[in-house]
Write a protein that holds these residues in place. Structure first.
Motif, PDB file in Angstrom:
ATOM      1  N   ASN A 101       0.823  -1.212   0.000  1.00 41.63           N
ATOM      2  CA  ASN A 101       0.000   0.000   0.000  1.00 41.63           C
ATOM      3  C   ASN A 101       0.859   1.265   0.000  1.00 41.63           C
ATOM      4  O   ASN A 101       0.398   2.332   0.431  1.00 41.63           O
ATOM      5  CB  ASN A 101      -0.927   0.013   1.219  1.00 41.63           C
ATOM      6  CG  ASN A 101      -1.952  -1.104   1.176  1.00 41.63           C
ATOM      7  OD1 ASN A 101      -2.635  -1.299   0.174  1.00 41.63           O
ATOM      8  ND2 ASN A 101      -2.038  -1.887   2.248  1.00 41.63           N
ATOM      9  N   THR A 102       2.097   1.157  -0.485  1.00 43.58           N
ATOM     10  CA  THR A 102       2.985   2.311  -0.521  1.00 43.58           C
ATOM     11  C   THR A 102       2.403   3.389  -1.437  1.00 43.58           C
ATOM     12  O   THR A 102       2.131   3.135  -2.615  1.00 43.58           O
ATOM     13  CB  THR A 102       4.376   1.899  -1.026  1.00 43.58           C
ATOM     14  OG1 THR A 102       4.885   0.859  -0.177  1.00 43.58           O
ATOM     15  CG2 THR A 102       5.338   3.071  -1.018  1.00 43.58           C
ATOM     16  N   ALA A 103       2.230   4.591  -0.887  1.00 44.66           N
ATOM     17  CA  ALA A 103       1.516   5.658  -1.600  1.00 44.66           C
ATOM     18  C   ALA A 103       2.155   5.993  -2.945  1.00 44.66           C
ATOM     19  O   ALA A 103       1.458   6.148  -3.962  1.00 44.66           O
ATOM     20  CB  ALA A 103       1.462   6.908  -0.716  1.00 44.66           C
ATOM     21  N   GLU A 104       3.478   6.131  -2.958  1.00 40.62           N
ATOM     22  CA  GLU A 104       4.158   6.523  -4.200  1.00 40.62           C
ATOM     23  C   GLU A 104       3.965   5.482  -5.308  1.00 40.62           C
ATOM     24  O   GLU A 104       3.908   5.835  -6.490  1.00 40.62           O
ATOM     25  CB  GLU A 104       5.654   6.723  -3.945  1.00 40.62           C
ATOM     26  CG  GLU A 104       5.992   7.916  -3.077  1.00 40.62           C
ATOM     27  CD  GLU A 104       5.935   7.609  -1.596  1.00 40.62           C
ATOM     28  OE1 GLU A 104       6.363   8.466  -0.802  1.00 40.62           O
ATOM     29  OE2 GLU A 104       5.464   6.485  -1.228  1.00 40.62           O
ATOM     30  N   LEU A 106       1.302   3.276  -5.433  1.00 41.35           N
ATOM     31  CA  LEU A 106      -0.122   3.257  -5.794  1.00 41.35           C
ATOM     32  C   LEU A 106      -0.492   4.429  -6.689  1.00 41.35           C
ATOM     33  O   LEU A 106      -1.386   4.311  -7.543  1.00 41.35           O
ATOM     34  CB  LEU A 106      -0.982   3.285  -4.528  1.00 41.35           C
ATOM     35  CG  LEU A 106      -0.859   2.079  -3.585  1.00 41.35           C
ATOM     36  CD1 LEU A 106      -1.862   2.191  -2.442  1.00 41.35           C
ATOM     37  CD2 LEU A 106      -1.054   0.764  -4.324  1.00 41.35           C
ATOM     38  N   THR A 107       0.203   5.552  -6.532  1.00 37.52           N
ATOM     39  CA  THR A 107      -0.105   6.736  -7.332  1.00 37.52           C
ATOM     40  C   THR A 107       0.072   6.485  -8.815  1.00 37.52           C
ATOM     41  O   THR A 107      -0.686   7.016  -9.646  1.00 37.52           O
ATOM     42  CB  THR A 107       0.797   7.914  -6.901  1.00 37.52           C
ATOM     43  OG1 THR A 107       0.494   8.256  -5.547  1.00 37.52           O
ATOM     44  CG2 THR A 107       0.577   9.141  -7.777  1.00 37.52           C
TER      45      THR A 107
END
Length: 322
Positions: A101-104, A106-107
């Motif tokens: 679920n790492t934001a960078e 997923l972006t």
């Protein structure tokens, strides 16, 4: 205190070994699917990951690239600021995230999907967004980190690295990737030189070849040996074919005999049917022959048996074969 250091180290090694052992049970359909997708890739395998996963991703990309699977690493943060242009629909994206679920990471997923590039994930959470979006998810979860706080990525990064190696090796074997293929990816290393460098690349040719006729006197042959500096001379007949060889070792044996070096022809003391090497053989093969026979030089011939060169141990040393 020293016992504490040792105990901590052994505990860490045990935990990470257990994490690696657990991977064996996860090499199943998802792993096969990941390999199939990467084998079918018409572009590059683009590896991405943040933080420690990114460091592991860099190594995974390097290992893939050096074993026959073209690959490179893209930092997910930089991808959002222009580097996404490095990825095309012909590529396969291998995204690494322990949480999944790492934001960078997923972006950039929607943009990767819009390109049509297949996504493979390596996560420690098979229920994560990243794992669900992937065509194949490789489970690299661990029971516990080797860090006593269970915080610093240790077991998880080790497991991810091993899974990456497993992918690279499986693809290597499927492609029939050879030692020579590997050498072409590593031309600057000693392995590359051993697997790529041929005798013809480093042998002495033309006037640099020590060469006398069978009628040359022993003293004349000694002058040729001294002049060319290879510790031997070849003996060549009128047709350019190798008739024999005379080495420093032959000289020592000859000196034990009552011979006139100014009158004795070299054909009387030369070694006939000596070992030679073909000019197209690997330089490493020349080294093996010299070590096996405990000699320091070899005549080189072509397919017609004609003398085309000479090579000695110093040539192999200078070329980095030794």
């Amino acid at each position: 205190m020293s016992k504490d250091f040792k105990d901590a180290a052994l505990r860490a090694i045990t935990i990470e070994r257990d994490a690696i052992d657990a991977l064996a049970g996860r090499i199943g359909d998802e792993f096969v699917r990941a390999c199939e997708v990467m084998m079918a890739c018409r572009g590059r395998v683009v590896v991405t990951g943040m933080g420690k996963s990114g460091h592991i991703g860099n190594k995974v990309a390097a290992t893939l690239a050096s074993t026959g699977t073209p690959s490179f690493f893209v930092h997910p943060g930089e991808a959002s600021h222009g580097d996404l242009g490095m990825i095309t629909g012909q590529d396969v994206v291998l995204a690494i995230s322990n949480s999944g679920n790492t934001a960078e990471v997923l972006t950039i997923l929607p943009l990767i999907k819009r390109m049509g590039a297949p996504l493979i994930s390596m996560t420690g959470n098979p229920d994560s967004i990243l794992a669900r979006e992937a065509v194949a998810n490789l489970d690299v979860s661990v029971a516990i980190e080797a860090c006593p706080l269970n915080l610093a990525p240790t077991s998880s990064t080790t497991a991810t690295l091993v899974m990456g190696d497993a992918l690279a090796v499986a693809l290597l074997e499927a492609r029939g990737f050879s030692a020579e293929d590997f050498a072409f990816s590593h031309p600057g290393g000693s392995l590359g030189r051993r697997l790529l460098l041929r005798v013809s690349d480093i042998m002495h040719t033309g006037d640099r070849i020590p060469r006398v006729s069978p009628d040359t006197t022993l003293s004349g042959a000694l002058l040729e040996i001294s002049l060319k500096g290879l510790g031997m001379t070849t003996v060549v007949d009128d047709n350019g074919r190798l008739a024999g060889i005379f080495t420093d070792g032959d000289l020592r044996r000859t000196l034990d005999r009552p011979l006139d070096i100014h009158a004795t022809p070299i054909r009387d003391v030369m070694t006939r049917n000596g070992r030679t090497i073909h000019e197209d053989q690997l330089a490493a093969e020349a080294l093996n022959i010299m070590e096996e026979l405990k000699i320091n030089a070899l005549p080189v011939t072509n397919r017609d048996g004609e003398l085309t060169g000479a090579i000695n141990m110093h040539d192999l040393l200078r070329a980095g074969v030794i």
